[in-house]
Design an enzyme around this catalytic site. Structure first.
Site, PDB file in Angstrom:
ATOM      1  N   THR A 153       0.876  -1.186   0.000  1.00 50.90           N
ATOM      2  CA  THR A 153       0.000   0.000   0.000  1.00 50.90           C
ATOM      3  C   THR A 153       0.913   1.235   0.000  1.00 50.90           C
ATOM      4  O   THR A 153       1.371   1.660  -1.042  1.00 50.90           O
ATOM      5  CB  THR A 153      -0.969   0.003   1.201  1.00 50.90           C
ATOM      6  OG1 THR A 153      -0.241  -0.243   2.407  1.00 50.90           O
ATOM      7  CG2 THR A 153      -2.034  -1.057   1.031  1.00 50.90           C
ATOM      8  N   LYS A 179       3.903  -6.987   3.904  1.00 52.17           N
ATOM      9  CA  LYS A 179       3.708  -5.580   3.621  1.00 52.17           C
ATOM     10  C   LYS A 179       3.400  -4.898   4.943  1.00 52.17           C
ATOM     11  O   LYS A 179       2.842  -5.480   5.870  1.00 52.17           O
ATOM     12  CB  LYS A 179       2.596  -5.346   2.599  1.00 52.17           C
ATOM     13  CG  LYS A 179       1.191  -5.766   3.011  1.00 52.17           C
ATOM     14  CD  LYS A 179       0.423  -4.819   3.887  1.00 52.17           C
ATOM     15  CE  LYS A 179       0.385  -3.421   3.328  1.00 52.17           C
ATOM     16  NZ  LYS A 179      -0.358  -2.497   4.281  1.00 52.17           N
ATOM     17  N   THR A 190      -0.621  -2.932  10.729  1.00 52.87           N
ATOM     18  CA  THR A 190      -1.255  -2.999   9.399  1.00 52.87           C
ATOM     19  C   THR A 190      -0.250  -3.690   8.558  1.00 52.87           C
ATOM     20  O   THR A 190       0.468  -3.076   7.816  1.00 52.87           O
ATOM     21  CB  THR A 190      -1.497  -1.667   8.733  1.00 52.87           C
ATOM     22  OG1 THR A 190      -2.481  -1.015   9.421  1.00 52.87           O
ATOM     23  CG2 THR A 190      -2.093  -1.842   7.347  1.00 52.87           C
ATOM     24  N   GLU A 276       6.087   4.764   7.313  1.00 52.35           N
ATOM     25  CA  GLU A 276       5.641   5.884   6.482  1.00 52.35           C
ATOM     26  C   GLU A 276       6.452   7.148   6.777  1.00 52.35           C
ATOM     27  O   GLU A 276       6.509   7.611   7.924  1.00 52.35           O
ATOM     28  CB  GLU A 276       4.150   6.130   6.688  1.00 52.35           C
ATOM     29  CG  GLU A 276       3.295   5.049   6.060  1.00 52.35           C
ATOM     30  CD  GLU A 276       1.825   5.169   6.362  1.00 52.35           C
ATOM     31  OE1 GLU A 276       1.035   4.555   5.632  1.00 52.35           O
ATOM     32  OE2 GLU A 276       1.463   5.866   7.326  1.00 52.35           O
ATOM     33  N   ASN A 402      -0.448  10.515   5.735  1.00 51.14           N
ATOM     34  CA  ASN A 402      -1.700  10.103   6.367  1.00 51.14           C
ATOM     35  C   ASN A 402      -2.776  11.178   6.327  1.00 51.14           C
ATOM     36  O   ASN A 402      -3.961  10.871   6.512  1.00 51.14           O
ATOM     37  CB  ASN A 402      -1.418   9.676   7.816  1.00 51.14           C
ATOM     38  CG  ASN A 402      -0.800   8.302   7.860  1.00 51.14           C
ATOM     39  OD1 ASN A 402      -1.491   7.292   7.699  1.00 51.14           O
ATOM     40  ND2 ASN A 402       0.506   8.239   8.035  1.00 51.14           N
ATOM     41  N   SER A 407      -7.172  10.298  -0.564  1.00 49.12           N
ATOM     42  CA  SER A 407      -7.219  11.047  -1.813  1.00 49.12           C
ATOM     43  C   SER A 407      -6.025  10.722  -2.699  1.00 49.12           C
ATOM     44  O   SER A 407      -6.155  10.574  -3.874  1.00 49.12           O
ATOM     45  CB  SER A 407      -7.257  12.543  -1.548  1.00 49.12           C
ATOM     46  OG  SER A 407      -6.147  12.937  -0.757  1.00 49.12           O
TER      47      SER A 407
END
Length: 407
Positions: A153, A179, A190, A276, A402, A407
């Protein structure tokens, strides 16, 4: 033990495929299929979040209640979480289609999803995706790589590894892909992890090994303190290595356990290092503890401290934040006995001794903290137990990623 340049197809009898089913915007890979040419015994661990995605519930049923597993269908882009009865029905329809094209029982198909929570899964694309991937199944290195890419992702790179070890005079291989980049916190994250092995091992021992390994690998990872709805680790063993069956905790079990631990440790560190927005893998080692539980609680507390993570991003040896995080962990220790070190490829430097700062060079500390992998080592001087946790620095980009994820 031998590390291999491979992934989920390294073990005998496993095939994989990855490609684009149109679930995500643009022509990007978003579906993967994993298959064993013979039925496997299966083990699994799952999110501790009370809110569990439909695929988690489906896989718990397959792992805990069914005799065998033989395939995994995974999509990225949509999590199929908080989707009610329709979400679970989608899991069943996915398994049914995979069973039809692969000519295997429906209750031997595991399903996984990752992506945005709350959206219904686009079943028309999932069904066509399964049909598209089945003919592409291969045991090649490229196939493993494509599958690893398809489950990503916000990950910036695919995460794969495989090792081999000799058990009972036979070469046994353990491979895996995973992942995970955000919504990562101890007690699973996650993250999706798919592990394959050709070891001949009983279902009971397979589950025992996975549960034992997960607590010291994936459950010691944190990126942002959020435990996901979709966390799943699946381990399939098809027995094709031909080793004497592992059905008790003997020497062969220990060798398998070590190989499984190595694979999952590498994958866990890959998740932490690809957090991230991260610029550095941040590792925390607690040594000299009275128990593993004490050490783990302290390591997790430091790795989840936003102030500490921000200091690592700034290459700032702000050791007070580390000692503070240890202090509110709930674990008892004597802060006036703690020695603290920073370590990286640039060197090793002691920062505090017996809870008090030593006369260290700030320039040297900054150089050490400027590397891509940074370790903080805290010695409690209370015993011989230890534990390690992995995380990453906290950067501006984490908020950017985040803030506009949907979007």
């Amino acid at each position: 033990m031998k590390k291999m340049d491979s992934g989920v197809t390294a073990a005998i009898g496993f095939q994989a495929a990855g490609g684009s089913a149109g679930i995500k915007k643009g022509n990007v890979k978003d579906m993967a299929l994993l298959y064993s040419i013979v039925p496997c015994v299966a083990a699994g661990t799952f999110t501790t979040n009370i809110v569990k995605a439909a695929p988690v519930k489906w896989d718990q049923h397959i792992v805990y209640d069914c005799e065998a597993a033989q395939a995994v269908v995974c999509n990225s882009g949509v999590a199929n979480a908080c989707t009610g009865e329709e979400g679970y029905r989608c899991c069943r329809e996915t398994a049914k289609m995979a069973a039809e094209v692969l000519k295997i029982p429906e209750d031997s198909v595991l399903v996984a999803s990752t992506g945005v929570i709350g959206q219904q899964i686009p079943m028309d694309k999932i069904i066509e995706g399964v049909k598209m991937l089945a003919p592409l199944l291969s045991n090649s290195r490229e196939a493993a790589s494509l599958a690893a890419q398809a489950i990503m992702t916000t990950d910036t790179r695919q995460k794969e590894v495989a090792v081999s070890v000799e058990i009972g005079g036979k070469t046994v291989t353990v491979g895996g892909m995973c992942k995970g980049s955000g919504m990562i916190h101890p007690n699973m994250c996650t993250m999706l992890s798919f592990l394959t092995t050709d070891a001949d091992i009983s279902k009971e021992m397979l589950q025992e090994a996975l549960s034992e390994v997960v607590k010291d690998t994936y459950n010691m990872v944190s990126v942002d303190g959020d435990t996901s709805t979709n966390d799943t680790v699946l381990l399939l063993a098809n027995g094709l290595a031909g080793n004497p069956v592992i059905n008790k905790k003997d020497g062969d079990y220990q060798k398998f356990l070590e190989a499984l631990y190595e694979v999952n440790t590498i994958l866990a560190k890959k998740i932490a290092g690809d957090g991230e927005g991260a610029t550095a893998l941040f590792e925390v080692k607690i040594t000299g503890a009275q128990s593993r539980e004490q050490a783990a609680a302290l390591a997790k507390s430091v790795i989840t401290s936003n102030l500490t993570k921000a200091a690592i991003f700034g290459h700032d040896a702000n050791w007070g934040r580390i000692l503070c995080a240890m202090g509110y962990s709930g674990a008892k220790f004597d802060p006036e006995k703690v020695d603290l070190f920073f370590e990286s490829a640039a060197g090793r430097l002691q920062i505090i001794e017996n809870g008090v700062a030593v006369d260290y060079s700030e320039e040297e500390a900054t150089a050490i903290l400027s590397e891509a992998e940074v370790t903080a080592i805290a010695d409690l001087k209370q015993g011989k137990a230890e534990a390690t946790a992995w995380g990453c620095d906290l950067t501006y980009d984490y908020v950017k990623i985040n803030a506009d994820y949907r979007s």
